[in-house]
Scaffold this motif. Structure first.
Motif, PDB file in Angstrom:
ATOM      1  N   GLU A 179       9.798 -32.176  66.130  1.00  0.00           N
ATOM      2  CA  GLU A 179      10.938 -31.848  66.976  1.00  0.00           C
ATOM      3  C   GLU A 179      12.176 -31.495  66.152  1.00  0.00           C
ATOM      4  OE1 GLU A 179      11.432 -35.159  69.591  1.00  0.00           O
ATOM      5  OE2 GLU A 179       9.678 -34.650  70.798  1.00  0.00           O
ATOM      6  N   GLY A 180      11.953 -30.700  65.116  1.00  0.00           N
ATOM      7  CA  GLY A 180      13.064 -30.221  64.315  1.00  0.00           C
ATOM      8  C   GLY A 180      13.587 -31.196  63.294  1.00  0.00           C
ATOM      9  N   HIS A 181      12.986 -32.388  63.178  1.00  0.00           N
ATOM     10  CA  HIS A 181      13.423 -33.388  62.197  1.00  0.00           C
ATOM     11  C   HIS A 181      12.353 -33.553  61.114  1.00  0.00           C
ATOM     12  CE1 HIS A 181      16.326 -34.380  65.347  1.00  0.00           C
ATOM     13  NE2 HIS A 181      17.011 -35.023  64.419  1.00  0.00           N
ATOM     14  N   VAL A 182      12.794 -33.882  59.916  1.00  0.00           N
ATOM     15  CA  VAL A 182      11.905 -33.993  58.765  1.00  0.00           C
ATOM     16  C   VAL A 182      11.674 -35.465  58.442  1.00  0.00           C
ATOM     17  CG1 VAL A 182      11.568 -33.373  56.344  1.00  0.00           C
ATOM     18  CG2 VAL A 182      12.792 -31.816  57.877  1.00  0.00           C
ATOM     19  N   TYR A 183      10.405 -35.843  58.333  1.00  0.00           N
ATOM     20  CA  TYR A 183      10.032 -37.220  58.037  1.00  0.00           C
ATOM     21  C   TYR A 183       9.165 -37.261  56.780  1.00  0.00           C
ATOM     22  CZ  TYR A 183      11.281 -38.131  62.947  1.00  0.00           C
ATOM     23  OH  TYR A 183      11.934 -38.230  64.146  1.00  0.00           O
ATOM     24  N   VAL A 184       9.258 -38.351  56.018  1.00  0.00           N
ATOM     25  CA  VAL A 184       8.313 -38.600  54.937  1.00  0.00           C
ATOM     26  C   VAL A 184       6.990 -38.987  55.579  1.00  0.00           C
ATOM     27  CG1 VAL A 184       7.803 -39.978  52.885  1.00  0.00           C
ATOM     28  CG2 VAL A 184      10.158 -39.333  53.396  1.00  0.00           C
ATOM     29  N   ILE A 185       5.884 -38.436  55.084  1.00  0.00           N
ATOM     30  CA  ILE A 185       4.595 -38.578  55.744  1.00  0.00           C
ATOM     31  C   ILE A 185       4.149 -40.029  55.861  1.00  0.00           C
ATOM     32  CG2 ILE A 185       3.269 -38.315  53.602  1.00  0.00           C
ATOM     33  CD1 ILE A 185       2.270 -36.881  57.035  1.00  0.00           C
ATOM     34  N   HIS A 186       4.515 -40.851  54.891  1.00  0.00           N
ATOM     35  CA  HIS A 186       4.053 -42.247  54.881  1.00  0.00           C
ATOM     36  C   HIS A 186       4.939 -43.032  53.931  1.00  0.00           C
ATOM     37  CE1 HIS A 186       1.206 -45.657  54.254  1.00  0.00           C
ATOM     38  NE2 HIS A 186       0.772 -45.335  55.467  1.00  0.00           N
ATOM     39  N   GLN A 187       5.073 -44.314  54.189  1.00  0.00           N
ATOM     40  CA  GLN A 187       5.913 -45.137  53.328  1.00  0.00           C
ATOM     41  C   GLN A 187       5.397 -45.141  51.892  1.00  0.00           C
ATOM     42  OE1 GLN A 187       8.800 -46.440  53.862  1.00  0.00           O
ATOM     43  NE2 GLN A 187       8.961 -47.371  51.844  1.00  0.00           N
ATOM     44  N   SER A 188       4.082 -45.074  51.710  1.00  0.00           N
ATOM     45  CA  SER A 188       3.540 -45.041  50.353  1.00  0.00           C
ATOM     46  C   SER A 188       3.983 -43.775  49.616  1.00  0.00           C
ATOM     47  CB  SER A 188       2.005 -45.122  50.385  1.00  0.00           C
ATOM     48  OG  SER A 188       1.458 -44.015  51.088  1.00  0.00           O
ATOM     49  N   ALA A 189       4.158 -42.677  50.356  1.00  0.00           N
ATOM     50  CA  ALA A 189       4.650 -41.439  49.749  1.00  0.00           C
ATOM     51  C   ALA A 189       6.105 -41.592  49.325  1.00  0.00           C
ATOM     52  CB  ALA A 189       4.501 -40.276  50.729  1.00  0.00           C
ATOM     53  N   ARG A 190       6.897 -42.244  50.156  1.00  0.00           N
ATOM     54  CA  ARG A 190       8.304 -42.483  49.799  1.00  0.00           C
ATOM     55  C   ARG A 190       8.394 -43.385  48.570  1.00  0.00           C
ATOM     56  NH1 ARG A 190      13.163 -42.299  52.790  1.00  0.00           N
ATOM     57  NH2 ARG A 190      14.798 -43.593  51.898  1.00  0.00           N
ATOM     58  N   ASP A 191       7.547 -44.424  48.528  1.00  0.00           N
ATOM     59  CA  ASP A 191       7.535 -45.316  47.367  1.00  0.00           C
ATOM     60  C   ASP A 191       7.195 -44.538  46.097  1.00  0.00           C
ATOM     61  OD1 ASP A 191       8.084 -47.363  49.110  1.00  0.00           O
ATOM     62  OD2 ASP A 191       6.014 -48.072  49.234  1.00  0.00           O
ATOM     63  N   PHE A 192       6.223 -43.631  46.183  1.00  0.00           N
ATOM     64  CA  PHE A 192       5.830 -42.830  45.025  1.00  0.00           C
ATOM     65  C   PHE A 192       6.983 -41.951  44.552  1.00  0.00           C
ATOM     66  CE2 PHE A 192       4.347 -38.727  43.427  1.00  0.00           C
ATOM     67  CZ  PHE A 192       3.572 -39.122  42.340  1.00  0.00           C
ATOM     68  N   LEU A 193       7.645 -41.287  45.488  1.00  0.00           N
ATOM     69  CA  LEU A 193       8.741 -40.396  45.125  1.00  0.00           C
ATOM     70  C   LEU A 193       9.903 -41.161  44.489  1.00  0.00           C
ATOM     71  CD1 LEU A 193       8.745 -38.117  48.309  1.00  0.00           C
ATOM     72  CD2 LEU A 193       7.989 -37.466  46.005  1.00  0.00           C
ATOM     73  N   SER A 194      10.129 -42.401  44.959  1.00  0.00           N
ATOM     74  CA  SER A 194      11.249 -43.203  44.451  1.00  0.00           C
ATOM     75  C   SER A 194      10.933 -43.869  43.125  1.00  0.00           C
ATOM     76  CB  SER A 194      11.635 -44.274  45.477  1.00  0.00           C
ATOM     77  OG  SER A 194      12.008 -43.695  46.700  1.00  0.00           O
ATOM     78  N   ASP A 195       9.632 -44.120  42.874  1.00  0.00           N
ATOM     79  CA  ASP A 195       9.253 -44.870  41.673  1.00  0.00           C
ATOM     80  C   ASP A 195       8.507 -44.004  40.654  1.00  0.00           C
ATOM     81  OD1 ASP A 195      10.379 -47.143  42.851  1.00  0.00           O
ATOM     82  OD2 ASP A 195       8.520 -47.647  43.871  1.00  0.00           O
ATOM     83  N   GLU A 196       7.210 -43.787  40.893  1.00  0.00           N
ATOM     84  CA  GLU A 196       6.398 -43.067  39.913  1.00  0.00           C
ATOM     85  C   GLU A 196       6.926 -41.659  39.615  1.00  0.00           C
ATOM     86  OE1 GLU A 196       5.210 -44.815  42.384  1.00  0.00           O
ATOM     87  OE2 GLU A 196       3.379 -45.921  41.861  1.00  0.00           O
ATOM     88  N   ALA A 197       7.433 -40.974  40.650  1.00  0.00           N
ATOM     89  CA  ALA A 197       7.886 -39.593  40.465  1.00  0.00           C
ATOM     90  C   ALA A 197       9.402 -39.483  40.320  1.00  0.00           C
ATOM     91  CB  ALA A 197       7.410 -38.734  41.643  1.00  0.00           C
ATOM     92  N   ALA A 198      10.074 -40.610  40.082  1.00  0.00           N
ATOM     93  CA  ALA A 198      11.544 -40.605  40.044  1.00  0.00           C
ATOM     94  C   ALA A 198      12.086 -39.645  38.987  1.00  0.00           C
ATOM     95  CB  ALA A 198      12.058 -42.021  39.786  1.00  0.00           C
ATOM     96  N   VAL A 199      11.408 -39.543  37.860  1.00  0.00           N
ATOM     97  CA  VAL A 199      11.895 -38.662  36.792  1.00  0.00           C
ATOM     98  C   VAL A 199      11.885 -37.211  37.242  1.00  0.00           C
ATOM     99  CG1 VAL A 199      11.429 -37.822  34.466  1.00  0.00           C
ATOM    100  CG2 VAL A 199      11.164 -40.251  34.982  1.00  0.00           C
ATOM    101  N   SER A 200      10.877 -36.851  38.051  1.00  0.00           N
ATOM    102  CA  SER A 200      10.788 -35.470  38.543  1.00  0.00           C
ATOM    103  C   SER A 200      11.714 -35.221  39.719  1.00  0.00           C
ATOM    104  CB  SER A 200       9.346 -35.155  38.950  1.00  0.00           C
ATOM    105  OG  SER A 200       8.466 -35.270  37.854  1.00  0.00           O
ATOM    106  N   VAL A 201      11.804 -36.197  40.618  1.00  0.00           N
ATOM    107  CA  VAL A 201      12.599 -36.019  41.841  1.00  0.00           C
ATOM    108  C   VAL A 201      14.079 -36.232  41.568  1.00  0.00           C
ATOM    109  CG1 VAL A 201      12.943 -36.842  44.211  1.00  0.00           C
ATOM    110  CG2 VAL A 201      10.632 -36.710  43.262  1.00  0.00           C
ATOM    111  N   PHE A 202      14.400 -37.200  40.709  1.00  0.00           N
ATOM    112  CA  PHE A 202      15.791 -37.506  40.377  1.00  0.00           C
ATOM    113  C   PHE A 202      15.999 -37.364  38.867  1.00  0.00           C
ATOM    114  CE2 PHE A 202      14.469 -40.338  43.897  1.00  0.00           C
ATOM    115  CZ  PHE A 202      15.293 -39.853  44.908  1.00  0.00           C
ATOM    116  N   PRO A 203      15.929 -36.161  38.326  1.00  0.00           N
ATOM    117  CA  PRO A 203      16.003 -35.997  36.868  1.00  0.00           C
ATOM    118  C   PRO A 203      17.299 -36.516  36.261  1.00  0.00           C
ATOM    119  CG  PRO A 203      16.227 -33.875  37.999  1.00  0.00           C
ATOM    120  CD  PRO A 203      15.794 -34.871  39.021  1.00  0.00           C
TER     121      PRO A 203
END
Length: 1003
Positions: free
Chosen positions: A516-540
């Motif tokens: 409905e026009g809003h963007v959601y993270v697919i799953h909490q585990s995906a958000r955890d990955f982006l914030s932790d394991e992929a932090a260097v890539s997502v937040f350089p």
């Protein structure tokens, strides 16, 4: 009566005007149907609830022959009454509009015309007292007012609609497949929970992606099919990525919202407090405590239908999870009509707090016997999803190979299947097998593969995806596509901005999903990955820099788009509740920025080493925005119905500027803006364009008024004369309908209480000025109010001769203390919060046990009414001031009068200094340590002359004194009607004016 009928297993309707005397043994319905259609039973007002409330209604003829029931005669009854078949089948009445339900009474008659309205009360789930003689029109008006209050309460309670959340989740995850969850109904733990009355709680635990949420959705659907229509289903899906629904308070609000929507009569438990407090009941600092009490009352309501509670993803509860778990453990055994299912990851802290015993069971999706069932469910899910791969539909061997490979690698994880299927949809048929072979089995490895794919995108696309992912992770709620386009600084495609943003979102692997026009993270585990394991890539450059970017882009977007009257309301007094969002909505891309820009500024400054201070300096970004767009921002915040958040945010900004920009003009404009918003909050909150009218009632030299002088309403020739600067008044709290007699701060400084001649006590948020609750119960003026020193209780004294003790958080009246024979003028708690003293017009002081309400002693000795009472800081002594012009000091334990001081005038207030050696009064400080020991150790029969310490007012009001010596004589026109002394300042009230005289302690 409606509730009585509703609780009945079966009701019988005797139709005396329907005869079956000529009915043959095998005759059909047509022989008596015409009489049935004409029966007066269907024209009587009160029989409407007899028809709708019971689960079963059986109809009998004049000869007591059974004609049928509400179900078998459904078509005939629908034709006779116009009531929809769905309502006759038992669909909840709240599913039908107010006008629809009112129309069901249209052709019915009652003996008393008011009963035509009163008979509808149960159908709407409300109550009004019958008042025969008021007429139907007035009764209908009262009913409609009550319905409106019910709707307002329900609307303010709603933080989300869990029914829509459930539908969104099911759609986002590809639909609910029966084969993927039906195994649970043969599971021993589940069957034990379902069938054993003593088993009230089931905890389903599993690793990320094991299908816990969809399993819960399936359980809800199947139980709904197999239980009585009156059974209630209350559920809530916690999401850590959405700040609206990731707290313990939000869970209770969601569960209560579901309950009252299905059984409206339950809202009476909320209305008791909501009618006093309003929306703040669900949002202020005490919301959790109050909601717990309301929830408990509902569970103990004997009229509560059987209810199932479902809470998904406990591990995603970001705020107050321990409180939520403790509440669930306590309440899961409270009602035999309630059962609970919880889901979460397999976290030890959750298992420990749930304290699983015979009444509480666990169901682990990783256990061997359950893992096999889950694996079979995943296989069924794979079969279902394979039908979506159109490129291999005509290649059966390839389908079989893909199915087998996915079943081998899925490892019982639904999320793995979902993520892989999304990738397979975008490849050619000859690539499917190769891609499937390359996909790892572990979720973290899958996420890492998705990140690598993003990095390999062409041209600017990897950076655009990074901007989107970092923005989505850093924001406080799901963003609309238009908001995301602004905050992630995506390419500006004009009218195609949403399509462009959606296209880039779709390039972000499977990390994100659109609904409905809003963007959601697919799953909490995906958000955890982006914030932790992929932090260097997502937040350089670190998360702080992302907050900086969101802040900067918010300021830029607001500066470029905010203007006066964004919704073209025209009228300054246009009420906010009547505002409708225009299409296109000029605030669609700005809503998030308007509400959260200050939060991101604070996050940046506190989490980044690159902040150089210029942002807050004179001429900086914040200074420029406040001076050019502050007013239009206030209007927008009101249109977003977020004024309370605006007040808190402006307080944060003021604190930040004072800390970081002490010498800049930014602090001046921010401080003035905060004063403006606090002073005019109520008006702007109710009518957004009153921000401009409020300029007329701001100080002449207000910075905000000067900056936006051209925005003052035109056509007003004579403007109110205003003082040059803001007064010392931070807030004006309006709401009482009569004189306010007493105010008191809580000792933790978070709340303020006020007592009024309107018979109420109001409790206010000391920071925002929002009215938290209105305490009603006294039948006379309320003269005094006091908080206990632990800030948990509140006492009020009234001219109805009683003292009431209230729970300071919930507003519940804990006890009513009766015993005085005259009006009660003053109350005070002891500093250990164990005792309460009250002063009365009957000339006595009473000491009460603060917990039990027992009267411990009655202190007699004053010859006039007692105006004020106070405990010493060590709680051993008690002082009272009386209109007999004396002050008495008492032993708080024995009730013995230790001394009597002749002050030669009536005192309005009295209190002990922190050292217990002196009394502060409205005429000055009285040194009681100078009294003789004998005077303090035995009953004093002769009044003593008080020794004043520092500045004081003489007993006859003619002299200002210093250390008990006359210092300054007051002419008659300056002699006070009231006074107060603090340090070296004495305030003297004379008629309608005030004179302040400051004296040095060095005199």
């Amino acid at each position: 009566m409606f509730r009585w009928y509703r609780n009945a297993a079966r009701c019988y309707a005797y139709l005396s005007d329907v005869s079956t005397a000529k009915r043959k043994a095998n005759s059909d319905i047509s022989e008596w149907e015409s009489a049935f259609r004409r029966s007066k039973w269907f024209t009587r007002g009160w029989t409407l609830q007899e028809l709708l409330a019971p689960h079963s209604v059986e109809f009998f003829s004049q000869q007591r022959k059974r004609l049928g029931d509400k179900d078998t005669l459904r078509l005939q009854i629908h034709a006779i009454t116009g009531i929809p078949e769905r309502a006759l089948e038992g669909e909840p009445l709240w599913h039908f509009s107010v006008n629809d339900r009112l129309s069901w009474m249209q052709n019915r008659q009652t003996k008393h015309k008011e009963d035509k309205v009163y008979s509808l009360l149960g159908i709407f789930g409300v109550y009004i007292s019958p008042f025969y003689g008021e007429g139907m029109a007035k009764a209908l008006t009262r009913l409609q007012d009550e319905i409106k209050k019910l709707e307002e309460c329900t609307r303010d309670l709603q933080v989300t609609d869990p029914r829509r959340d459930k539908a969104r989740i099911e759609e986002t995850k590809g639909g609910l497949l029966e084969e993927s969850y039906y195994w649970i109904f043969q599971n021993a733990s589940f069957l034990h929970w379902r069938n054993d009355p003593q088993s009230r709680l089931l905890w389903i635990k599993g690793d990320p992606g094991k299908g816990k949420t969809m399993l819960l959705c399936g359980i809800i659907n199947e139980l709904r099919k197999s239980t009585a229509k009156t059974t209630l289903f209350s559920y809530f899906f916690i999401q850590a990525t959405d700040s609206r629904i990731n707290s313990a308070t939000a869970v209770l609000r969601g569960l209560l919202f579901m309950l009252v929507n299905q059984q409206p009569a339950l809202i009476s438990h909320l209305r008791k407090k909501y009618d006093q407090t309003g929306k703040a009941l669900f949002e202020d600092a005490n919301a959790w405590v109050v909601l717990c009490e309301i929830f408990t009352d509902i569970l103990q309501d004997s009229n509560l239908d059987n209810v199932y509670f479902f809470i998904d993803a406990l591990d995603e509860c970001v705020k107050d999870l321990p409180k939520l778990l403790a509440f669930i453990v306590q309440k899961s055994t409270l009602s035999p009509r309630a059962k609970w299912i919880l889901t979460s990851r397999n976290y030890a802290n959750i298992e420990q707090r749930l304290r699983l015993d015979n009444s509480r069971a666990r169901l682990s999706l990783e256990l061997k016997e359950n893992a096999a069932q889950v694996s079979r469910a995943v296989n069924a899910y794979i079969n279902h999803r394979l039908t979506e791969l159109e490129q291999i539909q005509h290649d059966q061997p390839l389908q079989s190979s893909v199915r087998e490979k996915m079943q081998q690698k899925a490892n019982g994880t639904f999320l793995w299947v979902s993520l892989v299927m999304k990738e397979l949809k975008d490849v050619q048929s000859w690539e499917v097998a190769q891609v499937l072979e390359e996909v790892p089995t572990d979720l973290t490895d899958v996420y890492q593969r998705m990140m690598e794919h993003i990095k390999q995108l062409k041209r600017r696309n990897p950076e655009l995806c990074r901007q989107i992912l970092s923005t989505v992770v850093a924001t406080y709620r799901p963003l609309h596509l238009q908001e995301l386009s602004v905050l992630a600084d995506l390419p500006n495609q004009g009218s195609n901005a949403e399509q462009t943003t959606a296209a880039i979102v779709n390039m972000c692997g499977s990390f994100l999903t659109l609904r409905e026009g809003h963007v959601y993270v697919i799953h909490q585990s995906a958000r955890d990955f982006l914030s932790d394991e992929a932090a260097v890539s997502v937040f350089p450059s670190g998360a702080g820099e992302v907050h900086r970017d969101i802040f900067s882009r918010s300021i830029r977007a607001m500066s470029g788009n905010l203007q006066r009257d964004m919704y073209q309301l025209d009228a300054l007094g246009y009420p906010v509740e009547q505002v409708q969002q225009p299409k296109p909505d000029p605030l669609a891309a700005l809503r998030y920025s308007c509400i959260y820009w200050i939060d991101h500024l604070c996050e940046w400054i506190s989490n980044s080493s690159t902040y150089d201070g210029s942002i807050l300096m004179s001429g900086g970004v914040v200074d420029g925005f406040m001076r050019k767009k502050c007013f239009y921002w206030l209007e927008a915040v009101s249109l977003c119905t977020s004024m309370s958040k605006g007040v808190v945010s402006m307080s944060r900004l003021e604190a930040l500027t004072e800390e970081r920009a002490a010498t800049s003009s930014t602090m001046e404009v921010v401080r003035d803006a905060r004063r403006f918003i606090m002073y005019h909050k109520s008006a702007i909150e109710n009518s957004p364009l009153q921000a401009y009218g409020a300029l007329l009632f701001s100080p002449a030299r207000s910075v905000i008024r000067a900056l936006f002088k051209d925005e003052e309403p035109r056509g007003i020739v004579i403007k109110p004369g205003m003082q040059d600067r803001w007064s010392n008044c931070l807030l004006t709290l309006e709401g009482h309908s009569n004189i306010v007699n007493s105010v008191a701060f809580s000792h933790d400084s978070t709340q303020l209480a006020s007592a009024s001649d309107d018979g109420t006590v109001k409790v206010w948020d000391a920071r925002s000025g929002e009215c938290l609750s209105t305490l009603e119960g006294h039948s006379g003026w309320v003269s005094s109010v006091a908080f206990s020193h632990d800030s948990t209780q509140l006492a009020s004294a009234s001219h109805d001769r009683t003292v009431k003790v209230w729970d300071a958080r919930s507003g519940e009246c804990l006890s009513t203390l009766e015993g005085h024979s005259g009006s009660v003028s003053s109350v005070a708690f002891s500093h250990d919060s164990t005792q309460l003293a009250s002063a009365s017009y009957d000339g006595t002081v009473k000491v009460w046990d603060a917990r039990s309400g027992e009267c411990l002693s009655t202190l007699e000795g004053h010859s006039g009414w007692v105006s004020s009472v106070a405990f010493s800081h060590d709680s051993t002594q008690l002082a009272s001031a009386s209109h007999d012009r004396t002050v008495k000091v008492w032993d708080a334990r024995s009730g013995e009068c230790l001394s009597t001081l002749n002050v030669d005038q009536s005192l309005g207030s009295i209190s002990f200094d922190s050292d217990n050696k002196s009394l502060r009064t409205d005429i000055g400080v009285i040194n009681i340590s100078a009294l003789s020991n004998s005077a303090l150790s035995s009953i004093t029969t002769k009044p003593q002359i008080p020794q004043h310490q520092g500045v004081a007012l003489g007993e006859d009001g003619k002299w200002i004194m210093y250390n008990s010596k006359n210092l300054l004589w007051l002419p008659s026109e300056y002699r006070p009607s009231c006074s107060a002394v603090l340090g070296g300042v004495i305030a003297i009230g004379v008629g309608n004016g005030r004179v302040l005289i400051t004296l040095s302690n060095a005199l």
